[in-house]
Design a protein around this motif. Sequence first.
Motif, short mmCIF file in Angstrom:
data_model
loop_
_atom_site.label_atom_id
_atom_site.label_comp_id
_atom_site.label_asym_id
_atom_site.label_seq_id
_atom_site.Cartn_x
_atom_site.Cartn_y
_atom_site.Cartn_z
N LEU A 186 0.45 -1.32 -0.09
CA LEU A 186 -0.15 -0.11 0.01
C LEU A 186 0.65 1.53 0.45
O LEU A 186 1.36 1.38 0.94
N GLY A 187 0.45 2.42 -1.11
CA GLY A 187 1.95 3.51 -1.20
C GLY A 187 1.99 3.33 -2.39
O GLY A 187 2.11 2.96 -3.67
N TYR A 214 -2.64 7.44 -2.55
CA TYR A 214 -3.09 9.02 -2.51
C TYR A 214 -4.33 8.57 -2.48
O TYR A 214 -4.91 8.15 -3.41
N PHE A 215 -5.20 8.86 -1.43
CA PHE A 215 -6.76 8.60 -0.79
C PHE A 215 -6.54 9.36 0.49
O PHE A 215 -5.93 10.13 0.86
N ASP A 239 -11.73 7.36 1.51
CA ASP A 239 -11.58 6.03 0.89
C ASP A 239 -11.32 4.62 1.85
O ASP A 239 -11.35 3.66 1.12
N VAL A 240 -11.21 5.42 3.10
CA VAL A 240 -10.45 4.22 3.96
C VAL A 240 -11.23 3.04 4.22
O VAL A 240 -10.18 1.92 3.86
N ARG A 282 0.55 6.06 12.02
CA ARG A 282 -0.39 5.77 12.15
C ARG A 282 -1.25 5.28 11.65
O ARG A 282 -2.77 4.71 12.56
N PHE A 283 -1.39 5.13 10.32
CA PHE A 283 -2.30 4.75 9.68
C PHE A 283 -2.27 2.75 9.95
O PHE A 283 -3.00 2.60 10.55
N ILE A 284 -1.30 2.72 10.05
CA ILE A 284 -0.95 0.92 10.40
C ILE A 284 -1.61 0.84 12.19
O ILE A 284 -2.43 0.11 12.29
N TRP A 285 -1.16 1.86 12.97
CA TRP A 285 -1.85 1.89 14.33
C TRP A 285 -3.43 1.97 14.23
O TRP A 285 -4.18 1.41 14.83
#
Length: 248
Positions: free
Chosen positions: A112-113, A141-142, A146-147, A173-176
């Motif tokens: 992802l990325g 890029y979202f 969209d999450v 932060r996203f992973i956490w």
Amino acid sequence: MKQPDGTVLRILNVPFATYTENEVIARCTDYAMDQNPHVVITAGPEFVMHTRRDQALLPLLEGADLITPDGIGIVLAARLHGHSDLERVTGVTLAEKLLAQSAERGFRVFLLGASPESNAKALNAVRASYPELAVAGRNGYFDAADVPMILDEIRAFHPQILLVGLGQPRQERFIWEYRDALSVPLMIGVGGTIDILAGTVKRAPVLFQRMHLEWFYRLLADPKRWRRQLALPQFAYLAYQERLRKGS
Ligand code: UDP
């Protein structure tokens, strides 16, 4: 960090694992085979400086399963604390070695990325190197809206390993935030690794890597990074102050 005593070295409050690169890979493959989600952070001086500015990152430091020293700055700071043999374990190396392991052991990997082009190129390159590997991906890029769709997409692929390259500290932060919702056994923030797998960005030549001047190569290749790299002397100053405070 959820690690046994004696395998952790705190530098400016960040608990680094003192494992060798091979030990880190071994841990990561164990995590990938586990049912529970595990979080690995590769932290260089810039990330350490982020944690000083942003209190919201502090729970990540204690909750991560492993924090690896990603950068010569951390290795040098470790020397000040008497750890002369701390090995650098970068996100790129970790990703490359885990892709090879995944091909061997049958782990499914999601990237992802990066931009849509870069993500697609990285997937092609990985598939060319490891035709038997199950790998999928999506660009980074979202919007927040969209999450839920992205989480569904990742979950539907059932990966054992999720490599997240959204830049630091956003990827951490996203992973956490979504670790339980994603429930992927091994999740790692890997910075610009997807661009390197794609060949869109070149890793520093081996000579620069050997001389520990990778940061300098990145600055030459992308002078806009100078502002971010101000974190390096700030980190060096604070790490030295910490050493003086702790005495010999
Ligand atoms: N990126 C992304 N979404 C964003 C911002 C950045 O996917 O909204 C990607 C970017 O394309 C690049 C990576 O995140 O592939 C960040 O790379 P960088 O070298 O800056 O990583 P870091 O130095 O933070 O490890």
